[in-house]
Design a protein around this motif. Structure first.
Motif, PDB file in Angstrom:
ATOM      1  N   PRO A  19       1.563   7.246   8.589  1.00 62.40           N
ATOM      2  CA  PRO A  19       2.844   6.828   8.983  1.00 62.40           C
ATOM      3  C   PRO A  19       3.237   6.598  10.537  1.00 62.40           C
ATOM      4  N   PHE A  20       4.165   5.618  11.030  1.00 65.23           N
ATOM      5  CA  PHE A  20       4.574   5.793  12.267  1.00 65.23           C
ATOM      6  C   PHE A  20       5.918   6.395  12.388  1.00 65.23           C
ATOM      7  N   PHE A  21       6.058   7.246  13.286  1.00 68.04           N
ATOM      8  CA  PHE A  21       7.537   7.814  13.497  1.00 68.04           C
ATOM      9  C   PHE A  21       8.107   7.502  14.665  1.00 68.04           C
ATOM     10  N   SER A  22       9.443   6.818  14.486  1.00 65.24           N
ATOM     11  CA  SER A  22      10.054   6.330  15.655  1.00 65.24           C
ATOM     12  C   SER A  22      11.332   7.159  15.925  1.00 65.24           C
ATOM     13  N   LYS A  23      11.675   7.104  17.261  1.00 66.80           N
ATOM     14  CA  LYS A  23      12.944   7.682  17.393  1.00 66.80           C
ATOM     15  C   LYS A  23      14.072   7.064  16.955  1.00 66.80           C
ATOM     16  N   ASP A  24      13.985   5.611  16.836  1.00 69.76           N
ATOM     17  CA  ASP A  24      15.195   5.063  16.406  1.00 69.76           C
ATOM     18  C   ASP A  24      15.571   5.488  14.912  1.00 69.76           C
ATOM     19  N   ILE A  74      10.321   9.254   2.992  1.00 66.64           N
ATOM     20  CA  ILE A  74       9.973  10.089   2.028  1.00 66.64           C
ATOM     21  C   ILE A  74       8.127   9.474   1.860  1.00 66.64           C
ATOM     22  N   LEU A  75       7.449  10.717   1.899  1.00 62.20           N
ATOM     23  CA  LEU A  75       6.161  10.677   1.918  1.00 62.20           C
ATOM     24  C   LEU A  75       5.523  11.290   0.623  1.00 62.20           C
ATOM     25  N   GLU A  76       4.356  10.295   0.297  1.00 57.52           N
ATOM     26  CA  GLU A  76       3.782  10.829  -1.050  1.00 57.52           C
ATOM     27  C   GLU A  76       3.004  11.976  -0.720  1.00 57.52           C
ATOM     28  N   ASP A  77       2.188  12.608  -1.735  1.00 61.06           N
ATOM     29  CA  ASP A  77       1.415  13.683  -1.789  1.00 61.06           C
ATOM     30  C   ASP A  77      -0.101  13.387  -0.870  1.00 61.06           C
ATOM     31  N   GLN A  78      -0.295  12.211  -1.035  1.00 60.80           N
ATOM     32  CA  GLN A  78      -1.511  11.830  -0.631  1.00 60.80           C
ATOM     33  C   GLN A  78      -1.689  11.254   0.837  1.00 60.80           C
ATOM     34  N   THR A  79      -0.432  11.165   1.190  1.00 59.12           N
ATOM     35  CA  THR A  79      -0.185  10.720   2.868  1.00 59.12           C
ATOM     36  C   THR A  79      -1.058  11.461   3.665  1.00 59.12           C
ATOM     37  N   ILE A  80      -1.760  10.604   4.571  1.00 57.91           N
ATOM     38  CA  ILE A  80      -2.456  11.350   5.639  1.00 57.91           C
ATOM     39  C   ILE A  80      -1.657  11.388   6.867  1.00 57.91           C
ATOM     40  N   LEU A  81      -1.054  12.495   7.310  1.00 57.90           N
ATOM     41  CA  LEU A  81      -0.388  12.650   8.294  1.00 57.90           C
ATOM     42  C   LEU A  81      -1.026  12.548   9.934  1.00 57.90           C
ATOM     43  N   PRO A  82      -0.577  11.860  10.874  1.00 59.53           N
ATOM     44  CA  PRO A  82      -1.557  11.676  11.996  1.00 59.53           C
ATOM     45  C   PRO A  82      -1.306  12.678  12.956  1.00 59.53           C
ATOM     46  N   TYR A  91      -9.485   4.943   0.482  1.00 60.21           N
ATOM     47  CA  TYR A  91      -9.637   4.533   1.710  1.00 60.21           C
ATOM     48  C   TYR A  91      -8.329   3.784   2.037  1.00 60.21           C
ATOM     49  N   GLN A  92      -7.417   3.336   1.273  1.00 55.11           N
ATOM     50  CA  GLN A  92      -6.166   3.040   1.442  1.00 55.11           C
ATOM     51  C   GLN A  92      -5.259   3.894   2.266  1.00 55.11           C
ATOM     52  N   TRP A  93      -5.401   5.212   1.811  1.00 52.73           N
ATOM     53  CA  TRP A  93      -4.467   6.198   2.633  1.00 52.73           C
ATOM     54  C   TRP A  93      -5.150   6.301   4.037  1.00 52.73           C
ATOM     55  N   ARG A  94      -6.190   5.711   4.335  1.00 54.30           N
ATOM     56  CA  ARG A  94      -6.693   6.017   5.736  1.00 54.30           C
ATOM     57  C   ARG A  94      -6.457   5.101   6.783  1.00 54.30           C
ATOM     58  N   VAL A  95      -5.768   4.121   6.079  1.00 50.25           N
ATOM     59  CA  VAL A  95      -5.042   2.919   7.146  1.00 50.25           C
ATOM     60  C   VAL A  95      -3.705   2.850   6.956  1.00 50.25           C
ATOM     61  N   ASP A  96      -3.200   3.776   6.402  1.00 45.86           N
ATOM     62  CA  ASP A  96      -1.554   3.732   6.133  1.00 45.86           C
ATOM     63  C   ASP A  96      -0.993   5.189   6.641  1.00 45.86           C
ATOM     64  N   ILE A 132       0.926  -1.130  -0.058  1.00 47.20           N
ATOM     65  CA  ILE A 132       0.071  -0.093  -0.128  1.00 47.20           C
ATOM     66  C   ILE A 132       1.099   1.050  -0.075  1.00 47.20           C
ATOM     67  N   PRO A 133       0.484   2.077  -0.914  1.00 47.39           N
ATOM     68  CA  PRO A 133      -0.494   2.464  -1.537  1.00 47.39           C
ATOM     69  C   PRO A 133      -0.564   1.683  -3.110  1.00 47.39           C
ATOM     70  N   LEU A 134      -1.483   1.088  -3.342  1.00 46.18           N
ATOM     71  CA  LEU A 134      -1.538   0.436  -4.729  1.00 46.18           C
ATOM     72  C   LEU A 134      -1.877   1.605  -5.884  1.00 46.18           C
ATOM     73  N   LYS A 135      -1.393   1.325  -6.915  1.00 45.50           N
ATOM     74  CA  LYS A 135      -1.558   2.392  -7.907  1.00 45.50           C
ATOM     75  C   LYS A 135      -2.702   2.188  -8.780  1.00 45.50           C
ATOM     76  N   PRO A 136      -3.359   3.117  -9.501  1.00 49.02           N
ATOM     77  CA  PRO A 136      -4.470   2.895 -10.233  1.00 49.02           C
ATOM     78  C   PRO A 136      -3.805   2.589 -11.760  1.00 49.02           C
ATOM     79  N   ASN A 137      -4.827   1.903 -12.515  1.00 51.83           N
ATOM     80  CA  ASN A 137      -4.426   1.647 -13.806  1.00 51.83           C
ATOM     81  C   ASN A 137      -4.509   3.189 -14.718  1.00 51.83           C
ATOM     82  N   GLU A 138      -3.495   3.377 -15.068  1.00 50.28           N
ATOM     83  CA  GLU A 138      -3.513   4.656 -15.963  1.00 50.28           C
ATOM     84  C   GLU A 138      -2.967   4.288 -17.394  1.00 50.28           C
ATOM     85  N   GLU A 139      -2.747   3.116 -17.774  1.00 51.90           N
ATOM     86  CA  GLU A 139      -2.312   2.812 -19.043  1.00 51.90           C
ATOM     87  C   GLU A 139      -3.255   2.180 -20.084  1.00 51.90           C
ATOM     88  N   ASP A 140      -3.992   1.161 -19.618  1.00 54.15           N
ATOM     89  CA  ASP A 140      -4.940   0.429 -20.276  1.00 54.15           C
ATOM     90  C   ASP A 140      -6.614   0.916 -19.816  1.00 54.15           C
TER      91      ASP A 140
END
Length: 212
Positions: free
Chosen positions: A151-156, A165-173, A144-149, A102-110
């Motif tokens: 990101p988790f931020f780790s001190k490590d 690297i986050l994509e434009d559609q990433t929903i930041l928590p 909806y795939q963005w709503r379950v994904d 995730i995120p899976l990409k839409p079909n933009e070719e066929d």
């Protein structure tokens, strides 16, 4: 009457800081889609299947052990439940689709294949044609795939100077907190804002850093 898994997932969504940004906290998703609840749902969905095959599918969704393997597809199953296409989990599992894809990409070719999703790999792409899906199902999966994904931020990873690297559609928590408004700094044409990270999406502590 108990709530369905789909309704429980929808009820668990919280608003992120930003317009029309909603996400399901990772800890809530794991709690709702526990192995026991997933097993009950899978038995209802595929009651005609042999028990050993159902156990394999449950393992694929949740992992066999508490420290689940990285190729589980709990998030994928959550999205399918919310768009009323839960039976498609077998098709996703057959294509080895996991939460890491995730995120899976839409079909933009066929353009003749309306409902197809793309899993990008190093050497080739894997296409999943989704028979029986409507355009609405397809669009909702992509949304909806963005709503379950979120990101988790780790001190490590921060200590290792790793910047995700986050994509434009990433929903930041980032969750709203009126107490932080006084900490915003305006300078010239820019603004530095204090934010609060949802507690299920970081492992910071007060001895290392504050989560905002």
């Amino acid at each position: 009457m108990s709530m369905t898994l789909s309704k429980r997932l929808s009820s668990a969504m919280i608003r992120a800081d930003g317009p029309d940004n909603w996400f399901i906290p990772t800890d809530q998703l794991k709690q709702i889609l526990s192995r026991a609840s997933v097993k009950d749902e899978i038995i209802i969905l595929f009651k005609e299947e042999p028990p050993e095959q159902l156990e394999q599918l449950i393992d694929r969704i949740c992992g066999k052990h508490r420290n689940s393997r990285p190729d589980v597809c709990r998030k994928v199953f959550a999205v399918l439940l919310m768009i009323d296409q839960a039976r498609s989990i077998k098709q996703f599992a057959a294509h080895n689709i996991s939460d890491a894809d995730i995120p899976l990409k839409p079909n933009e070719e066929d353009k003749s294949i309306i409902t197809a999703l793309r899993k990008r790999q190093e050497s080739t792409d894997v296409w999943i044609e989704l028979d029986g899906w409507s355009n609405t199902n397809y669009r909702n999966f992509l949304k909806y795939q963005w709503r379950v994904d979120a990101p988790f931020f780790s001190k490590d990873t921060i200590r290792q100077d790793h910047i995700p690297i986050l994509e434009d559609q990433t929903i930041l928590p980032w969750i709203p907190d009126d107490r932080l408004k006084d900490k915003n700094i305006q300078s010239g044409h820019s603004e530095v804002r204090a934010i609060r990270i949802h507690p299920g999406h970081h492992n910071f502590d007060n001895t290392y850093d504050t989560p905002y």
